[in-house]
Design an enzyme around this catalytic site. Structure first.
Site: not given
Length: 400
Positions: A270, A288
């Site tokens: 991420k 997320d």
């Protein structure tokens, strides 16, 4: 005397002759009249047939005028009888049409009722400060989840287009000036808001502007600077460790490859995609908490593992869309489609959302749930992009 006797003798003879003649004449006179009478029985066959034919001929009109044969006119009279029926139906027609028109008249307001609500729906954009929310969505029914991969791709791409219209200014909500600052800020954003990170990093970068500076810093001083972000001890180890790795392995520069970034302390896929997409222009999907929640609500996937979510969603879009898709979805999750109580009644993509109705559907109540520029509040960046329609966030410790 002799003559008298002769005459006397002649008289009786003459008298019978005369009588006979008269009688014969009478008979002759009666004979022709009686002859047909006597011959009538013998001549009855033709006469009877003629009379029967005449009788039939005479009776034929009688039969035509008979009620039995006039039944046809009576049948023809049926239209005349039906005419009243038509008149009755015609008379009934207004009666039927009258309720129909009343019903239609009654239905017209019912159909116009939503139209009367429509202005209320359209009033929401006027109230919504950034002008991005399209208004109330009362009466929306959640569509069924796509049943085929093709339908899923179409639905997902349509949602992305709608989000692009709502958030044309979508951007990473972390303040940064270079890839190093973005990398550190992204690591610090774990388990906290971008706003809190943006309020914290100015002091950190002012004291430690380069990887070399931060790698050589006193850990306790770094902990104190980043304390507002939470988990400050673990985060101190991460940012000091990645700074040392950049200094030692990459010449003090942030690498632009995924396989290099994920080797750094505290950096996962991420964080790596945030840096690659926004500092290097390399497409990537940022999964997320907001991104994962929304794609599950939209039925794009039921996966919870970020790597699996990334793989599934990445297959729905061309690679060139990945970075901006991530920004738009995260923007929407932070402003409207909240975790606990999504503002369904103020959601511009409600007609496309299979999970519509999980949150507040009343437009007025939903509008009060909007955040940041959609709710008339400051954004998360202290230095937002020029096209951002909201207000800048206040510095740490500032009021109002």
């Amino acid at each position: 005397m002799a003559n008298q006797g002769a005459s006397r003798a002649a008289r009786p003879t003459a008298e019978p002759t005369a009588g006979a003649a008269s009688a014969g004449a009478a008979e002759a006179a009666e004979g022709p009249a009686k002859a047909p009478a006597k011959k009538a029985p013998a001549k009855k066959d033709p006469a009877t047939k003629a009379s029967a034919a005449k009788a039939l001929a005479a009776k034929a009109p009688a039969r035509k005028t008979a009620p039995a044969r006039k039944a046809a006119p009576a049948r023809k009279a049926a239209p005349a009888r039906k005419a009243p029926a038509k008149e009755v139906s015609a008379a009934k027609a207004p009666a039927k049409k009258a309720p129909a028109t009343k019903a239609s008249a009654a239905k017209v307001p019912a159909k116009k009722a939503p139209a009367q609500k429509a202005p209320a729906k359209k009033a929401a954009p006027a109230k919504a400060p950034a002008g991005g929310v399209k208004g109330a969505v009362q009466g929306v029914k959640a569509p069924a989840a796509p049943k085929s991969h093709t339908a899923l791709v179409r639905q997902a791409r349509r949602i992305n287009r709608e989000l692009a219209d709502v958030y044309p200014y979508a951007h990473p909500e972390l303040d940064f000036e270079n890839p190093f600052q973005l990398l550190v800020a992204t690591v610090l954003s774990a388990q906290t808001t971008d706003l809190r990170v943006n309020q914290t990093t100015p002091a950190l970068f002012a004291k430690y502007p380069t990887p070399e500076d931060l790698a050589a810093a006193n850990p306790e001083e770094v902990e104190e600077l980043i304390r507002p972000t939470g988990f400050f001890r673990a985060k101190t180890r991460s940012i000091m460790g990645l700074s040392a790795a950049l200094r030692d392995d990459f010449g003090g520069e942030v690498p632009g490859r995924l396989e290099d970034l994920v080797k750094l302390p505290g950096v996962g896929r991420k964080t790596a995609f945030v840096v690659l997409g926004n500092a290097f222009g390399v497409p990537g999907i940022t999964v997320d908490t907001h991104f994962g929640r929304l794609v599950r609500r939209w039925k794009w996937t039921d996966q919870t593992d970020p790597d699996k979510v990334e793989a599934v969603v990445g297959g729905l879009f061309p690679k060139s869309d990945w970075t901006m898709l991530s920004h738009r979805v995260i923007f929407h999750g932070r402003r409207i489609c909240h975790a606990r109580k999504p503002a369904c009644g103020a959601c511009p993509i409600a007609p496309l959302c299979p999970s519509y109705g999980e949150g507040e559907t009343d437009p007025e109540k939903a509008e009060k749930l909007l955040k940041y520029e959609k709710g008339g509040l400051p954004g998360q960046r202290l230095k937002p992009p020029p096209d951002y329609p909201g207000r800048a966030a206040p510095p740490l410790g500032a009021t109002g």
